[in-house]
Design a protein around this motif. Structure first.
Motif, PDB file in Angstrom:
ATOM      1  N   GLY A  24       0.816  -1.214   0.000  1.00 22.17           N
ATOM      2  CA  GLY A  24       0.000   0.000   0.000  1.00 22.17           C
ATOM      3  C   GLY A  24       0.845   1.258   0.000  1.00 22.17           C
ATOM      4  N   SER A  66      -9.221   1.882  -5.656  1.00 21.80           N
ATOM      5  CA  SER A  66     -10.635   1.978  -5.284  1.00 21.80           C
ATOM      6  C   SER A  66     -10.870   1.699  -3.808  1.00 21.80           C
ATOM      7  CB  SER A  66     -11.455   0.988  -6.118  1.00 21.80           C
ATOM      8  OG  SER A  66     -11.027  -0.346  -5.862  1.00 21.80           O
ATOM      9  N   ASP A  67      -9.787   1.379  -3.079  1.00 20.62           N
ATOM     10  CA  ASP A  67      -9.851   1.041  -1.655  1.00 20.62           C
ATOM     11  C   ASP A  67     -10.682  -0.211  -1.378  1.00 20.62           C
ATOM     12  OD1 ASP A  67      -8.190   3.148  -0.838  1.00 20.62           O
ATOM     13  OD2 ASP A  67      -9.872   4.549  -0.743  1.00 20.62           O
ATOM     14  N   LYS A  68     -10.898  -1.038  -2.394  1.00 15.74           N
ATOM     15  CA  LYS A  68     -11.602  -2.294  -2.184  1.00 15.74           C
ATOM     16  C   LYS A  68     -10.612  -3.372  -1.746  1.00 15.74           C
ATOM     17  CE  LYS A  68     -15.359  -1.298  -5.405  1.00 15.74           C
ATOM     18  NZ  LYS A  68     -16.244  -1.814  -6.485  1.00 15.74           N
ATOM     19  N   GLU A  85     -17.335  -3.560  -1.812  1.00 19.95           N
ATOM     20  CA  GLU A  85     -16.209  -3.485  -0.889  1.00 19.95           C
ATOM     21  C   GLU A  85     -15.051  -4.412  -1.248  1.00 19.95           C
ATOM     22  OE1 GLU A  85     -17.607  -4.069   3.104  1.00 19.95           O
ATOM     23  OE2 GLU A  85     -19.426  -2.910   2.757  1.00 19.95           O
ATOM     24  N   TYR A 107     -13.068   8.850  -8.248  1.00 19.24           N
ATOM     25  CA  TYR A 107     -12.857   8.504  -6.841  1.00 19.24           C
ATOM     26  C   TYR A 107     -11.378   8.619  -6.487  1.00 19.24           C
ATOM     27  CZ  TYR A 107     -12.626   5.764  -2.534  1.00 19.24           C
ATOM     28  OH  TYR A 107     -12.394   5.345  -1.240  1.00 19.24           O
ATOM     29  N   ALA A 109      -8.609   7.497  -4.109  1.00 18.38           N
ATOM     30  CA  ALA A 109      -8.328   6.434  -3.150  1.00 18.38           C
ATOM     31  C   ALA A 109      -7.497   6.961  -1.978  1.00 18.38           C
ATOM     32  CB  ALA A 109      -7.577   5.302  -3.840  1.00 18.38           C
ATOM     33  N   LYS A 110      -7.608   6.296  -0.852  1.00  9.51           N
ATOM     34  CA  LYS A 110      -6.771   6.620   0.289  1.00  9.51           C
ATOM     35  C   LYS A 110      -5.336   6.148   0.053  1.00  9.51           C
ATOM     36  CE  LYS A 110     -10.643   6.176   3.528  1.00  9.51           C
ATOM     37  NZ  LYS A 110     -11.208   5.395   4.665  1.00  9.51           N
ATOM     38  N   LYS A 111      -5.203   5.063  -0.693  1.00 15.55           N
ATOM     39  CA  LYS A 111      -3.872   4.545  -1.010  1.00 15.55           C
ATOM     40  C   LYS A 111      -3.916   3.866  -2.366  1.00 15.55           C
ATOM     41  CE  LYS A 111      -3.740   1.957   2.611  1.00 15.55           C
ATOM     42  NZ  LYS A 111      -3.309   0.992   3.663  1.00 15.55           N
ATOM     43  N   LYS A 113      -2.844   0.648  -3.989  1.00 17.66           N
ATOM     44  CA  LYS A 113      -2.462  -0.689  -3.533  1.00 17.66           C
ATOM     45  C   LYS A 113      -2.055  -1.537  -4.735  1.00 17.66           C
ATOM     46  CE  LYS A 113      -4.657  -2.535  -0.154  1.00 17.66           C
ATOM     47  NZ  LYS A 113      -5.709  -3.160   0.684  1.00 17.66           N
TER      48      LYS A 113
END
Length: 355
Positions: A24, A66-68, A85, A107, A109-111, A113
């Motif tokens: 990440g 997508s933080d999934k 999710e 969107y 993303a927070k990170k 990955k």
């Protein structure tokens, strides 16, 4: 059973092996500012990731923006099925390779990955080599990124899966596994890990609620099935406790258990995931039970977590023998069509660290 046989568990030769590693990269404002816009950031980062991965013999690589949560399973055909999710990867490591970027339009993303799916035919014996290739990937990509001091989280996921009722279907051949600890296997193969590695070893069991089980256990004129679920839980807890397996959970609300090292049970669950937290220092934690008493679940899901006393240099073979003994005792009272129902057992070995 002899002492030597206790060190191994004998599983069907049809047992599947999987390994995937995620890295990440935090998508900070400073990181994003180095690119023209969000879409350019995703495209250029993924292109760089694929190039560095190819140099390090990593051939099935996905960039998830997508933080999934990735979920990986064996399949003879390659699919990636998204939910709200999850990203569910189905593939055959012996045949499938891919590079793919997973985004949601607009969107942030927070990170970022990067998901590395193991390829080849000897997944478990080559797991240390696969991990070392990912380590080389990290070392090479870090100086090429716009931010030099990023702290990255590495998660190594390995599991083997098999049908507990394989013999009833005619699959009688077995192979012995010692199931050594990941860090011990890596050290022997000169794959060095940081000192602050967190490890977790556990078993998940999925029992589909077919017609015969439904009629026996859950059929009721009542609209509240709490007593029925409690009856199942009591049998499961009794069977595991008799084998000194004290870290257990049952989930019957159509959510997927997500197991974590934690001092707290009440973690934040979601629409798709039921968080299951175990304190590794607790001697005998209370069983964790989650169900929806207003409906019959499609699958009864069980979790058995290995304790510190289950860890030894020889591996988790004895632990898995205890698990199988407990499941035999647990299922003998139920009317299960073993020739047609697959009760899938997965032995998970996870480790994670920051770098």
């Amino acid at each position: 059973m002899s002492v030597s046989r206790q060190k191994k568990v004998y599983l069907p030769t049809t047992t599947r092996k999987n390994q995937y590693i995620t890295v990440g990269f935090p998508l900070t404002d400073e990181f994003l500012a180095a690119y023209a816009d969000l879409e350019t950031c995703y495209l250029e980062f993924s292109k760089l990731a694929y190039q560095v991965a190819e140099k390090n013999d990593l051939f099935n690589v996905h960039v998830v923006a997508s933080d999934k949560l990735p979920m990986v399973r064996f399949h003879n055909e390659a699919y990636c099925l998204p939910t709200e999710e999850q990203l569910r990867f189905f593939y055959n490591p012996a045949h499938h390779e891919a590079n793919r970027l997973h985004t949601i339009a607009g969107y942030r993303a927070k990170k970022l990955k990067v998901v590395f799916l193991a390829t080849g035919t000897e997944i478990r014996s080559h797991s240390a080599l696969f991990h070392s290739h990912v380590q080389k990937f990290i070392a090479e990509i870090k100086p090429l990124l716009p931010i030099k001091d990023l702290t990255m989280k590495v998660r190594d996921h390995q599991h083997i899966s098999y049908d507990f009722f394989a013999k009833s279907k005619g699959n009688k051949e077995t192979y012995g596994y010692k199931l050594r600890k990941v860090d011990n296997r890596y050290k022997r193969r000169e794959c060095n890990l940081p000192e602050n590695v967190s490890a977790l070893n556990y078993v998940t069991v999925n029992l589909p609620v077919g017609r015969r089980i439904k009629n026996q256990l859950l059929a009721s004129n009542s609209t509240n099935f709490s007593e029925n679920y409690q009856n199942v839980a009591d049998k499961f807890i009794a069977a595991t406790k008799a084998r000194q397996l004290l870290r257990v959970a049952m989930v019957a609300n159509n959510k997927v258990p997500l197991v974590r090292n934690s001092k707290y049970e009440k973690l934040e669950s979601t629409n798709e995931f039921q968080m299951v937290g175990f304190d590794p220092n607790a001697e005998a934690p209370a069983p964790i039970l989650h169900w929806d008493d207003s409906k019959i679940a499609d699958v009864l899901r069980f979790v058995i977590v290995a304790s510190k006393s289950d860890e030894n240099d020889e591996g988790f073979g004895r632990f898995m023998n205890q698990v199988e003994d407990a499941l035999r005792a647990f299922t003998k009272d139920f009317d299960i069509d073993e020739e047609h129902i697959d009760m899938v057992i997965r032995f998970h070995q996870h480790l994670s660290y920051k770098i």
